[in-house]
Design a protein around this motif. Structure first.
Motif, PDB file in Angstrom:
ATOM      1  N   PHE A 190       0.261  -1.654  -0.240  1.00 42.61           N
ATOM      2  CA  PHE A 190      -0.054   0.087   0.356  1.00 42.61           C
ATOM      3  C   PHE A 190       1.006   0.902  -0.359  1.00 42.61           C
ATOM      4  N   LEU A 191       0.388   2.266  -1.115  1.00 44.71           N
ATOM      5  CA  LEU A 191       1.221   3.414  -1.118  1.00 44.71           C
ATOM      6  C   LEU A 191       0.111   4.404  -0.855  1.00 44.71           C
ATOM      7  N   ALA A 192       0.461   5.620   0.912  1.00 45.85           N
ATOM      8  CA  ALA A 192      -1.044   5.717   1.000  1.00 45.85           C
ATOM      9  C   ALA A 192       0.173   7.382   1.506  1.00 45.85           C
ATOM     10  N   ILE A 193      -1.115   8.326   1.945  1.00 46.18           N
ATOM     11  CA  ILE A 193      -0.308  10.317   2.240  1.00 46.18           C
ATOM     12  C   ILE A 193      -1.485  10.325   3.699  1.00 46.18           C
ATOM     13  N   THR A 194      -0.895  10.482   4.490  1.00 42.49           N
ATOM     14  CA  THR A 194      -1.406  12.253   5.761  1.00 42.49           C
ATOM     15  C   THR A 194      -1.838  12.733   5.327  1.00 42.49           C
ATOM     16  N   LYS A 195      -2.457  13.225   6.889  1.00 40.82           N
ATOM     17  CA  LYS A 195      -3.039  14.633   6.112  1.00 40.82           C
ATOM     18  C   LYS A 195      -1.962  15.769   6.215  1.00 40.82           C
ATOM     19  N   GLU A 196      -0.401  15.362   6.981  1.00 43.63           N
ATOM     20  CA  GLU A 196       0.582  16.018   7.216  1.00 43.63           C
ATOM     21  C   GLU A 196       1.552  15.992   5.862  1.00 43.63           C
ATOM     22  N   GLY A 197       1.088  15.295   4.552  1.00 48.49           N
ATOM     23  CA  GLY A 197       1.918  15.352   4.520  1.00 48.49           C
ATOM     24  C   GLY A 197       2.886  13.938   3.666  1.00 48.49           C
ATOM     25  N   ASP A 198       2.765  13.239   4.565  1.00 47.87           N
ATOM     26  CA  ASP A 198       3.863  12.095   4.958  1.00 47.87           C
ATOM     27  C   ASP A 198       3.518  10.870   4.226  1.00 47.87           C
ATOM     28  N   ILE A 199       4.287  10.679   3.478  1.00 45.71           N
ATOM     29  CA  ILE A 199       3.984   9.442   2.534  1.00 45.71           C
ATOM     30  C   ILE A 199       4.366   8.282   3.468  1.00 45.71           C
ATOM     31  N   LEU A 200       3.461   6.994   3.173  1.00 48.27           N
ATOM     32  CA  LEU A 200       3.021   6.278   4.179  1.00 48.27           C
ATOM     33  C   LEU A 200       3.292   5.088   3.387  1.00 48.27           C
ATOM     34  N   LEU A 201       4.075   4.285   3.523  1.00 51.69           N
ATOM     35  CA  LEU A 201       4.231   2.881   3.240  1.00 51.69           C
ATOM     36  C   LEU A 201       3.808   1.160   4.328  1.00 51.69           C
ATOM     37  N   LEU A 202       3.051   1.360   4.095  1.00 55.89           N
ATOM     38  CA  LEU A 202       2.250  -0.312   4.521  1.00 55.89           C
ATOM     39  C   LEU A 202       2.089  -1.672   3.735  1.00 55.89           C
ATOM     40  N   GLU A 203       3.646  -2.814   4.448  1.00 55.36           N
ATOM     41  CA  GLU A 203       3.364  -4.184   4.170  1.00 55.36           C
ATOM     42  C   GLU A 203       2.224  -5.218   4.652  1.00 55.36           C
ATOM     43  N   LEU A 204       1.596  -5.809   4.137  1.00 55.68           N
ATOM     44  CA  LEU A 204       0.699  -6.404   4.800  1.00 55.68           C
ATOM     45  C   LEU A 204       0.967  -8.229   4.580  1.00 55.68           C
ATOM     46  N   LYS A 205       0.763  -8.237   5.994  1.00 53.67           N
ATOM     47  CA  LYS A 205       0.473  -9.764   6.456  1.00 53.67           C
ATOM     48  C   LYS A 205      -0.476 -10.901   6.821  1.00 53.67           C
ATOM     49  N   GLN A 206      -0.290 -11.945   6.406  1.00 54.67           N
ATOM     50  CA  GLN A 206      -1.803 -12.649   6.945  1.00 54.67           C
ATOM     51  C   GLN A 206      -0.311 -13.812   8.633  1.00 54.67           C
ATOM     52  N   SER A 207      -1.848 -13.917   9.600  1.00 49.26           N
ATOM     53  CA  SER A 207      -0.801 -13.918  10.540  1.00 49.26           C
ATOM     54  C   SER A 207      -0.709 -15.474  11.074  1.00 49.26           C
ATOM     55  N   GLY A 208      -0.599 -15.920   9.605  1.00 47.21           N
ATOM     56  CA  GLY A 208      -0.026 -17.175   9.558  1.00 47.21           C
ATOM     57  C   GLY A 208       1.155 -17.293   9.056  1.00 47.21           C
ATOM     58  N   ASP A 209       1.672 -16.602   8.522  1.00 45.62           N
ATOM     59  CA  ASP A 209       2.878 -16.468   7.361  1.00 45.62           C
ATOM     60  C   ASP A 209       3.829 -15.631   8.529  1.00 45.62           C
ATOM     61  N   THR A 210       4.565 -17.048   9.195  1.00 40.82           N
ATOM     62  CA  THR A 210       5.517 -16.348  10.339  1.00 40.82           C
ATOM     63  C   THR A 210       6.742 -15.791  10.548  1.00 40.82           C
ATOM     64  N   GLN A 211       7.781 -16.672   9.309  1.00 38.53           N
ATOM     65  CA  GLN A 211       8.266 -15.818   8.684  1.00 38.53           C
ATOM     66  C   GLN A 211       8.782 -14.681   7.795  1.00 38.53           C
ATOM     67  N   LYS A 212       7.085 -14.382   7.304  1.00 35.68           N
ATOM     68  CA  LYS A 212       7.034 -13.424   5.784  1.00 35.68           C
ATOM     69  C   LYS A 212       7.045 -12.001   7.607  1.00 35.68           C
ATOM     70  N   ILE A 213       6.197 -12.440   8.991  1.00 38.16           N
ATOM     71  CA  ILE A 213       5.891 -11.450   9.328  1.00 38.16           C
ATOM     72  C   ILE A 213       6.997 -10.809   9.226  1.00 38.16           C
ATOM     73  N   TYR A 214       8.275 -11.474  10.264  1.00 37.72           N
ATOM     74  CA  TYR A 214       9.151 -11.035  11.673  1.00 37.72           C
ATOM     75  C   TYR A 214      10.433 -11.016  10.542  1.00 37.72           C
ATOM     76  N   LEU A 215       9.942 -10.773   9.223  1.00 41.38           N
ATOM     77  CA  LEU A 215      10.898 -10.222   8.652  1.00 41.38           C
ATOM     78  C   LEU A 215      10.686  -9.124   7.480  1.00 41.38           C
ATOM     79  N   SER A 216       9.668  -8.737   7.552  1.00 43.77           N
ATOM     80  CA  SER A 216       8.776  -7.712   6.794  1.00 43.77           C
ATOM     81  C   SER A 216       9.332  -6.590   7.663  1.00 43.77           C
ATOM     82  N   PRO A 217      10.142  -5.871   8.197  1.00 47.22           N
ATOM     83  CA  PRO A 217      10.826  -4.406   8.442  1.00 47.22           C
ATOM     84  C   PRO A 217      12.150  -4.368   7.659  1.00 47.22           C
ATOM     85  N   LEU A 218      12.098  -5.861   7.186  1.00 45.77           N
ATOM     86  CA  LEU A 218      13.181  -5.980   5.919  1.00 45.77           C
ATOM     87  C   LEU A 218      12.919  -5.077   4.600  1.00 45.77           C
TER      88      LEU A 218
END
Length: 314
Positions: A190-218
């Motif tokens: 997801f590419l989002a924008i805030t009211k303050e004009g910040d770009i917000l990047l969201l990465e989505l994972k499903q709860s069962g995808d354990t490895q993908k979740i904990y590696l997602s900060p990378l």
């Protein structure tokens, strides 16, 4: 200063497609708006209707509707003669075919696509004037002039995140990590924008995808680095594209017109990981370890039943 053609991003849809969805295909837009399982994605050459992570229909500027063969062979009548009735029948066929459960929701499990639709609709069609941000795009990808330009511009980020991957295993050798941790691709959920004009990047994972979740900060912080390079050189161009995309989405009825865009970008890029469902305490613990290696305080969110994001304290 790089030439503007070296890096680019523009998903404003072709005016011919806009005319179609404001005219003879207005019923299709309304059908998607009325169906909570469906959502939109727009690029310059088409507007697509998604059910989860799979597109069931794409409309091009010639007025032709197509999709993957699996859908077109399931109920060809809709693609040959798109009407409200044939569209409704297509959806019924999809519901009754378990093959398509993997893209959205099976009997006992909500898939990543379920949460993708839920969150996207919440912050586009159903966004509220009081919301701090809106979602502008799904599967956000930066374009490059050619492969050579791309390789040159991304080389430093590849080296940076390879270093982080080595550090994870070196600093926490007793933890169970994947044998080979691969770098992420270049597509942010997801590419989002805030009211303050910040770009917000969201990465989505499903709860069962354990490895993908904990590696997602990378993953999401690499996207942020890549997006910063775009903002550093093309901030005004990028903002004008985002503004035009939002205005167009409002015109064709797929974005709540009550949400007001900021007047400019702040220059800040924020990130977060969103997990659909409840992940285990150990997954959250390892998420923090990876986050610390990357050196960012990447927030961890979940969502409620209407898709509203909720930050989780770790």
């Amino acid at each position: 200063m790089k030439q503007a053609k070296d890096m680019y991003y523009n998903r404003v849809i072709d005016p011919a497609i806009e005319a179609l969805v404001l005219g003879e295909y207005a019923w299709l837009i309304q059908a998607v708006v009325d169906n909570p399982e469906l959502d939109f994605q727009t690029i310059s050459s088409k507007i697509s209707i998604y059910r989860g992570t799979s597109s069931i229909a794409s409309l091009n500027k010639k007025g032709k509707i197509s999709a993957d063969k699996a859908y077109m062979s399931l109920y060809p009548d809709f693609y040959n003669n798109p009407t409200p009735l044939t569209f409704s029948k297509l959806l019924n066929e999809v519901h009754n075919d378990s093959y398509f459960d993997k893209y959205y929701q099976s009997v006992d499990k909500k898939k990543e696509g379920f949460y993708q639709n839920l969150i996207s609709r919440r912050y586009t069609l159903n966004c509220k004037p009081s919301d701090n941000f809106i979602v502008i795009d799904k599967e956000f990808v930066i374009g490059y002039k050619d492969q050579g330009t791309k390789d040159l511009l991304l080389e430093k980020y590849i080296k940076k995140y390879d270093c982080f991957i080595r550090q994870i295993k070196e600093k926490y050798p007793t933890e169970r990590w994947p044998r080979k941790i691969k770098q992420s691709g270049e597509e942010c959920d997801f590419l989002a924008i805030t009211k303050e004009g910040d770009i917000l990047l969201l990465e989505l994972k499903q709860s069962g995808d354990t490895q993908k979740i904990y590696l997602s900060p990378l993953q999401v912080e690499k996207y942020a680095d890549m997006t910063k390079a775009l903002l550093d050189d093309y901030s005004d161009i990028f903002f004008n594209v985002l503004k035009e995309m939002v205005e167009q989405k409002k015109r064709i009825g797929i974005m709540n017109p009550a949400w007001n865009m900021p007047h400019k970008l702040s220059g800040k890029i924020k990130t977060a990981v969103v997990v659909g469902g409840n992940s285990s305490p150990d997954t959250k613990r390892k998420y923090k370890l990876v986050r610390d290696i990357v050196g960012k305080s990447t927030p961890y969110y979940t969502c409620n039943n209407d898709g509203t994001l909720i930050e989780v304290a770790l």
